[in-house]
Write a protein that holds these residues in place. Structure first.
Motif, PDB file in Angstrom:
ATOM      1  N   ILE A 166       0.865  -1.184   0.000  1.00  0.00           N
ATOM      2  CA  ILE A 166       0.000   0.000   0.000  1.00  0.00           C
ATOM      3  C   ILE A 166       0.903   1.236   0.000  1.00  0.00           C
ATOM      4  CG2 ILE A 166      -1.819   1.247   1.226  1.00  0.00           C
ATOM      5  CD1 ILE A 166      -2.778  -1.402   2.367  1.00  0.00           C
ATOM      6  N   GLY A 167       0.735   2.070  -1.048  1.00  0.00           N
ATOM      7  CA  GLY A 167       1.645   3.204  -1.259  1.00  0.00           C
ATOM      8  C   GLY A 167       2.719   2.798  -2.247  1.00  0.00           C
ATOM      9  N   SER A 223       2.958   3.513  -5.541  1.00  0.00           N
ATOM     10  CA  SER A 223       3.102   4.276  -6.784  1.00  0.00           C
ATOM     11  C   SER A 223       4.354   5.125  -6.869  1.00  0.00           C
ATOM     12  CB  SER A 223       1.871   5.173  -6.987  1.00  0.00           C
ATOM     13  OG  SER A 223       1.776   6.081  -5.914  1.00  0.00           O
ATOM     14  N   GLY A 246       7.739   2.837  -1.445  1.00  0.00           N
ATOM     15  CA  GLY A 246       6.793   1.772  -1.783  1.00  0.00           C
ATOM     16  C   GLY A 246       7.015   1.237  -3.188  1.00  0.00           C
ATOM     17  N   SER A 264      -1.223  -0.954  -4.465  1.00  0.00           N
ATOM     18  CA  SER A 264      -2.287  -0.009  -4.100  1.00  0.00           C
ATOM     19  C   SER A 264      -1.755   1.401  -3.869  1.00  0.00           C
ATOM     20  CB  SER A 264      -2.994  -0.466  -2.815  1.00  0.00           C
ATOM     21  OG  SER A 264      -3.855  -1.542  -3.079  1.00  0.00           O
ATOM     22  N   SER A 265      -2.565   2.362  -4.234  1.00  0.00           N
ATOM     23  CA  SER A 265      -2.402   3.794  -3.940  1.00  0.00           C
ATOM     24  C   SER A 265      -3.485   4.485  -4.768  1.00  0.00           C
ATOM     25  CB  SER A 265      -0.996   4.306  -4.280  1.00  0.00           C
ATOM     26  OG  SER A 265      -0.892   4.588  -5.638  1.00  0.00           O
ATOM     27  N   ARG A 266      -3.412   5.816  -4.902  1.00  0.00           N
ATOM     28  CA  ARG A 266      -4.462   6.512  -5.655  1.00  0.00           C
ATOM     29  C   ARG A 266      -4.127   6.643  -7.135  1.00  0.00           C
ATOM     30  NH1 ARG A 266      -4.078  11.543  -1.713  1.00  0.00           N
ATOM     31  NH2 ARG A 266      -1.950  10.950  -2.247  1.00  0.00           N
ATOM     32  N   ASP A 321      -7.755   4.914  -1.954  1.00  0.00           N
ATOM     33  CA  ASP A 321      -7.365   6.047  -1.126  1.00  0.00           C
ATOM     34  C   ASP A 321      -7.432   5.497   0.303  1.00  0.00           C
ATOM     35  OD1 ASP A 321      -7.359   8.225   0.614  1.00  0.00           O
ATOM     36  OD2 ASP A 321      -8.368   9.530  -0.828  1.00  0.00           O
ATOM     37  N   VAL A 322      -6.304   5.456   0.986  1.00  0.00           N
ATOM     38  CA  VAL A 322      -6.275   4.785   2.298  1.00  0.00           C
ATOM     39  C   VAL A 322      -7.162   5.456   3.340  1.00  0.00           C
ATOM     40  CG1 VAL A 322      -3.979   3.780   1.979  1.00  0.00           C
ATOM     41  CG2 VAL A 322      -4.194   6.009   3.108  1.00  0.00           C
ATOM     42  N   SER A 358       2.401   3.705   2.537  1.00  0.00           N
ATOM     43  CA  SER A 358       1.756   4.994   2.269  1.00  0.00           C
ATOM     44  C   SER A 358       1.851   5.959   3.452  1.00  0.00           C
ATOM     45  CB  SER A 358       0.286   4.711   1.942  1.00  0.00           C
ATOM     46  OG  SER A 358      -0.446   5.897   1.965  1.00  0.00           O
ATOM     47  N   ASN A 393      -1.836   8.492   8.186  1.00  0.00           N
ATOM     48  CA  ASN A 393      -0.606   7.834   8.662  1.00  0.00           C
ATOM     49  C   ASN A 393      -0.814   6.876   9.826  1.00  0.00           C
ATOM     50  OD1 ASN A 393       0.518   9.564   6.830  1.00  0.00           O
ATOM     51  ND2 ASN A 393       1.886  10.596   8.251  1.00  0.00           N
TER      52      ASN A 393
END
Ligand SMILES: NC(=O)c1ccc[n+]([C@@H]2O[C@H](COP(=O)([O-])OP(=O)(O)OC[C@H]3O[C@@H](n4cnc5c(N)ncnc54)[C@H](OP(=O)(O)O)[C@@H]3O)[C@@H](O)[C@H]2O)c1
Length: 258
Positions: A17-18, A20, A24, A41-43, A66-67, A94, A117
């Protein structure tokens, strides 16, 4: 009792996660290179697709989230379970950083930072835990920061969010070690990424995102709980936090632009 490591990432199912950019992205690319199955995963979906294009067929999944949206995190997790039946490693990288000081304290920034966070990794952990507890296996790795060790200037929201991650990981470790689940608390020093590119000061002991990925994935493989780097910087900050406060504040004021 020592927690388990991972001999080889080949075939391991990892949710990054994070993924991109920055740390990460470097971890995701290295995991793909080492033969893991990686859910990205990320946006920014176009960046995730570019990374996925480097993987073999069926080696990666692109799961945009979007976390800070708990429903998206939940749907993302269920898509991975549907495709792979489970995950072996949650790697939550992320994070966001907005400088914040007491003389210009925007509460909204504090709220967003704690949400992204601290609450988001807590949500992700709550999603993966039931399956891991059932199988008495799995790894949970969360990227905090050396900024969580003790208070540093301009980090009025970032610092507490990362201090929270340290505490969260420590307490997870008590509960999960007897269950066969490993917890990896990751505390980087300065890493050259999009996030730090905007810094207007010279960053001590700066390392690349690829170097950070080597530290993180190596630490997870060895089963380490406390993964901190680069050691020449993180050990110094660990030492600072055991000093009496007057001395600690004096040293920070002397070396950091406040
Ligand atoms: N760089 C450093 O010196 C340093 C030092 C200590 C700790 N850290 C920590 O390391 C982690 C990674 O930082 P980095 O330096 O690699 O920064 P970065 O290059 O800016 O990467 C941040 C990552 O987090 C994702 N992200 C941010 N907000 C998100 C959201 N709401 N939903 C989903 N994904 C989100 C971004 O993806 P999208 O924009 O595509 O969503 C991106 O993939 C962070 O937790 C940071 O606090 C960094």
């Amino acid at each position: 009792m020592k927690q388990k490591g991972i001999d080889s990432f080949v075939g391991k199912r990892v949710w990054v996660i994070g993924a991109s950019s920055g740390i990460g992205e470097a971890c995701a690319k290295s995991l793909i290179h080492q033969g893991a199955k990686v859910a990205l995963s990320s946006r920014r979906v176009e960046r995730l697709n570019t990374i996925a294009a480097q993987a073999e067929e069926n080696q990666s999944l692109v799961i945009p989230v979007d976390v800070t949206n708990h429903d998206q995190l939940c749907q993302g997790y269920h898509s991975i379970i549907h495709a792979w039946g489970g995950i072996d490693l949650l790697l939550f990288v992320s994070g966001m950083y907005t400088p914040l000081r007491a003389d210009d304290f925007e509460f909204q920034v504090a709220e967003q930072t704690i949400e992204a966070n601290l609450l988001a990794p807590m949500k992700a952990v709550s999603l993966v835990l039931p399956e891991m507890l059932k199988s008495h296996a799995g790894h949970i790795a969360i990227v905090g920061s050396v900024a969580g060790y003790s208070g540093l200037p301009k980090a009025l929201a970032y610092g507490p969010s990362k201090a929270g991650i340290i505490n969260f990981c420590e307490i997870l470790h008590y509960d999960l070690l007897p269950q066969g689940i490993s917890v990896h608390m990751i505390s980087p020093g300065f890493v050259a990424t999009e996030a730090t590119a905007q810094n207007d000061f010279e960053m001590p002991a700066l390392i690349s995102a690829d170097e950070a990925a080597v530290e993180i994935l190596g630490g997870i493989q060895r089963g380490e709980f406390d993964i901190h780097f680069p050691k020449r910087f993180s050990r110094f900050l660990k030492f600072l936090r055991i000093l009496p406060y007057p001395l600690y504040f004096w040293i920070v004021r002397r070396f950091v632009k406040i």
